[in-house]
Design a protein around this motif. Structure first.
Motif, short mmCIF file in Angstrom:
data_model
loop_
_atom_site.label_atom_id
_atom_site.label_comp_id
_atom_site.label_asym_id
_atom_site.label_seq_id
_atom_site.Cartn_x
_atom_site.Cartn_y
_atom_site.Cartn_z
N ALA B 249 -2.70 -7.40 -18.12
CA ALA B 249 -3.42 -8.04 -19.22
C ALA B 249 -4.53 -8.97 -18.73
O ALA B 249 -5.58 -9.08 -19.36
N ASP B 250 -4.32 -9.62 -17.60
CA ASP B 250 -5.33 -10.56 -17.11
C ASP B 250 -6.40 -9.89 -16.26
O ASP B 250 -7.25 -10.56 -15.68
N LEU B 280 2.57 -3.61 -21.67
CA LEU B 280 2.69 -4.45 -20.47
C LEU B 280 1.51 -4.29 -19.52
O LEU B 280 1.31 -5.11 -18.62
N GLY B 281 0.75 -3.23 -19.68
CA GLY B 281 -0.38 -2.97 -18.80
C GLY B 281 -1.01 -1.65 -19.20
O GLY B 281 -0.43 -0.90 -19.98
N PHE B 519 9.90 -10.32 -20.28
CA PHE B 519 8.97 -9.55 -19.44
C PHE B 519 7.59 -9.48 -20.09
O PHE B 519 6.56 -9.65 -19.44
N LYS B 520 7.60 -9.21 -21.38
CA LYS B 520 6.33 -9.14 -22.12
C LYS B 520 5.59 -10.48 -22.01
O LYS B 520 4.39 -10.51 -21.71
N ALA B 521 6.31 -11.55 -22.23
CA ALA B 521 5.67 -12.87 -22.19
C ALA B 521 5.14 -13.19 -20.80
O ALA B 521 4.09 -13.83 -20.65
N PRO B 525 0.96 -13.00 -21.41
CA PRO B 525 1.32 -14.25 -22.12
C PRO B 525 0.61 -14.44 -23.45
O PRO B 525 1.16 -15.07 -24.35
N LYS B 526 -0.59 -13.89 -23.58
CA LYS B 526 -1.28 -14.04 -24.87
C LYS B 526 -0.94 -12.90 -25.83
O LYS B 526 -1.41 -12.91 -26.98
N GLY B 527 -0.22 -11.92 -25.34
CA GLY B 527 0.20 -10.81 -26.22
C GLY B 527 -0.95 -9.94 -26.68
O GLY B 527 -0.88 -9.34 -27.75
#
Lengths: 539, 539
Positions: B249-250, B280-281, B519-521, B525-527
């Protein structure tokens, strides 16, 4: 698997016999052939730093403490108090062991290369007990070393300091077996061989087979993602393990013990615990998909003149044998020289630079023999193979397998051994051996290569008259750098454990290692589960 | 896979033909047979709540917005600004699409049951571009909907609100294929069928096969852990996928694109992304182990009088066909009635309560036919099977497969359809159909069961004259409770996506769901990745 056999010399191993250390089955002393200890034991043991996996056979009491040899600093876990021991004795009367003599074999690894100084061994019988143990340890900040059959080769299964040993030895119940689906559910402490025997009576087999089958626990197999002889045919545990019950560091029982071939409801949490070497949770039960027992097994042992022919023979036999191919192993002429010289085995095939062992397993012996014969005719006619022999009866099959399986044993007679377990793209597999041989020149006695070609798994072994720092420095990190250059793995099947954790960066990018560390921190924030293992420390 | 076929009627499907929606391949309109729309489309569409997966065929413009139909509250993501669009246009000129018409098919799912209102479609070509997109979106708090071939059945592949659609459509490069190891490495946007064609020319096949093969992307297959026709033989993607490249995500690129059968260096991170449905990715490349192309395919279509015989026939054929068994499908007599009535297909086997389709794939046609014949003789002699027919030529094989594969299509002609995709212990598989039939009585038109018996996967379908709340309430949550009682899975292959995420607790304990949320968080973290999907919201 040759590499899982004990290092000390012994009688001719039978392929289907257990070969775990006797003491793991409660006998007081490791199996040892009469007569002289292996040559390697005569040198200074162990070498400083112990980077090269050496074979030797000291008594348990002689194995130096890991913490001293590797100069490890103890992490700030609590020390075991009499009150702690009293708690565990109440929790599992008679199953909280503090007797030093009884503890000793649980503190030393199978290769007798690492040694902890745990003062407490716990033998839970249920996941609920494991949960209570971990909840208590988590609250008290006591470190825990989960242990199965203690047959690992990288020092992952024994404590480094005084971690409490949590053994699955009394968790050996078969929970269910479904003869329609072939799905077995059992506790983590079931011995692989026992499970296989149970299944064979019902027309099935376990999807994995290891040299250590007589001692290793299925929970340990899953925790280390064990490979083994049947991987080529039945795939890895990532596909065959259908469910797990795992106790987390804080005592939470995670029940993902599904017995379903298909389940797409959320993330597949169990995968994270497969191969995590007890650092993320303690596996307490396993659900696994078991294949039919094959009705016919055939074996061919062939000679090739170069490695290209070994590769082309693999391609040809895979195409022609198709679904019945169950093993494709190779060894070089140096390996054959060693088994002939040290073990007096005789090679039934004319002198060749490489030897190949091909196994078929199928449901119809006539069909399988026909397929094998067609392939052999083609391989001989096209000049891929210069000589060969075939076996269909058990005795000859075992004799031929022993040429391949006893290489490790032959190596122990050749001197001090440096062992590496490498995955590489199959086309590059032997180049590492050639390059290493050229690099080491006269400073090594022998540089040999063999392994599971069908899985891209090379066992590179180097022997020398005695241990030497300069030789080790010539081998490492060269062997890891070479492997990394071709995107290989520096640990194909053994895992990282204690001994290889510092080399992870040769096979995994820093982003991946960082993410692993975050998973570890999330699931085990105090780091009490199998500390000093698998991952390099965050700092 | 019957369940992956489009709901609208069409010509007789050929087993190896693409059947993805035409518009996913850039044509303007979905494939539609001439003549009347399916009966289901005549009813009110879609039903409120939409819990029962109904088949219907409105134009794209008629599909109601998911957010309105399901009354979803938009999470506090940023709104797309002209500055954002300008950034993406600079990043990928001509590949940042804002034209509403061009966007439309990417906003609506294959079944035309859910609909988002994204204003931007991005078509990256490399992982580096995906990384830049996600880094930017992460910083700006913009939500992203990763999309492959958009063939999913649970609303996971299209936006719920205005998420940016990140399509892998232009990531269709084959990176490498090794003919010795059979390992294929390719970008995520490669179409499954194209990969299979590429491999077939080289003597290999993909280890998975789906009805949607003509449209679906391998990245989407992996992200949803697709099952399919070849799972019985070649196992799940968890075993055959060897490596992944994933963008987090980042924007971090996680390169775990190994091409090794064995690699035990740390936790197997890629597994977490397999089946995580883009939450998750974003999977950008895949390394996968491909089996040999079988040289011979045979098919038997048999009649059994009860479900016990279906099970026993499975056990017998698995034992006798062993390594060549590649499919074991079943359908009940109601299914056969429907394909005969609505599609005018004729059953070549005498009237039976159950029908079984057995496929073999092997490397020697003579051997395979011999094995099949021996099995058939035994099955007939022992009374397991009352009648049957065998096919070895392509045309008859396709005709027999169509009886099984066209059930979904026949159902659409029968009325409003409620569809369920359930995993169960194989012995319990049909009891759910019987119980449901008894429960619903006259309120349903037909209650039918068919599916991949070899995988323990039941497709339960219920038809009715029209949609009714009371019928849906009679079916749900009964069907999920029943499944949970026998430790089944409420989603065998489809995943949870948008439509089933609220039912996860029927198949996973709360500890597991909680861990998934952690795991998701941790990873997102921003979802921002595929929000509103797979997991129930934490609150």
């Amino acid at each position: 698997m040759a590499w899982l056999r004990p290092a000390w010399p012994r009688g001719a191993p039978l392929r289907w016999r257990p070969c775990g250390p006797a003491w793991a089955r409660r006998a007081p002393e490791p199996r040892k052939a009469p007569g002289a200890a292996p040559r390697a034991a005569a040198g200074p043991w162990p070498p400083q730093g112990g980077r090269g996996l050496r074979t030797a056979s000291p008594g348990l009491g002689e194995v130096p403490l890991t913490s001293e040899r590797y100069r490890v600093r103890r992490l700030p876990f609590s020390r075991l108090s009499p009150r702690d021991v009293a708690f565990f004795e109440r929790l599992m009367p008679g199953r909280a062991v503090t007797d030093p003599e009884e503890l000793e074999p649980f503190n030393v690894d199978w290769l007798k290369s690492v040694r902890g100084c745990s003062k407490l061994l716990l033998k839970p019988q249920t996941a609920a007990e494991v949960s209570q143990v971990l909840r208590y340890c988590s609250e008290r900040n006591l470190a825990v070393n989960p242990q199965g059959g203690n047959t690992g080769l990288v020092g992952g299964s024994v404590p480094v300091f005084d971690e409490i040993i949590l053994s699955t030895v009394l968790m050996s119940r078969i929970i269910s077996f479904d003869t329609v689906s072939g799905i077995l559910v059992c506790q983590a402490g079931c011995i692989l061989e026992k499970l296989n025997e149970y299944l064979e009576e019902r027309g099935f087999i376990m999807p994995l087979d290891l040299g250590a089958k007589g001692s290793c626990h299925i929970g340990g197999n899953v925790a280390t993602n064990a490979g083994g002889l049947r991987l080529l045919r039945y795939g890895s545990l990532r596909g065959t393990v259908l469910g797990l019950e795992v106790v987390l560091a804080d005592g939470t029982v995670l029940d993902c013990l599904a017995s379903l071939r298909k389940d797409n409801t959320g993330y597949d949490l169990k995968q994270l615990f497969i191969g995590s070497e007890g650092t993320l949770g303690v596996i307490t039960a396993v659900s696994i998909l078991c294949p039919q027992k094959p009705k016919a097994v055939n074996l061919a042992f062939l000679g090739c003149q170069n490695f290209s022919q070994v590769l082309e023979t693999f391609t040809t036999c895979r195409a022609m044998l198709g679904e019945i191919l169950s093993a494709y192993e190779f060894m070089d002429e140096k390996c054959m020289e060693l088994v002939e010289k040290h073990l007096k085995l005789s090679c039934p095939v004319r002198d060749s630079h490489f030897y190949v062992l091909i196994e078929t397993s199928g449901s119809n012996s006539t069909h399988d023999e026909e397929k094998l014969n067609s392939f052999l005719e083609q391989a001989m006619a096209s000049g891929l193979v210069t000589d060969g022999t075939v076996a269909t009866d058990d005795k000859k099959i075992k004799m031929l397998w022993s040429l391949r399986e006893r290489i490790t044993e032959a190596l122990t007679h050749d001197g001090c051994v440096y062992k590496y377990d490498i995955s590489l793209p199959v086309g590059k597999l032997y180049d590492l051996v050639t390059d290493m041989r050229a690099r080491l020149g006269q400073s090594a006695k022998n540089v040999v290569g063999y392994g599971h070609l069908g899985d891209g798994n090379l066992h590179l072994n180097i022997t020398a008259e005695s241990y030497s720092h300069s030789l080790l420095d010539a081998i490492e990190p060269f062997v890891y750098e070479w492997t990394a250059r071709y995107n290989g793995s520096i640990s194909a099947e053994h895992g990282l454990g204690f001994k290889k954790k510092q080399f992870i960066q040769y096979s995994k990018p820093s982003e991946a290692v960082f993410l692993m560390q975050r998973f570890k921190a999330m699931l085990d924030p105090k780091g009490i589960l199998n500390p000093y293992k698998t991952l390099p420390s965050s700092s």
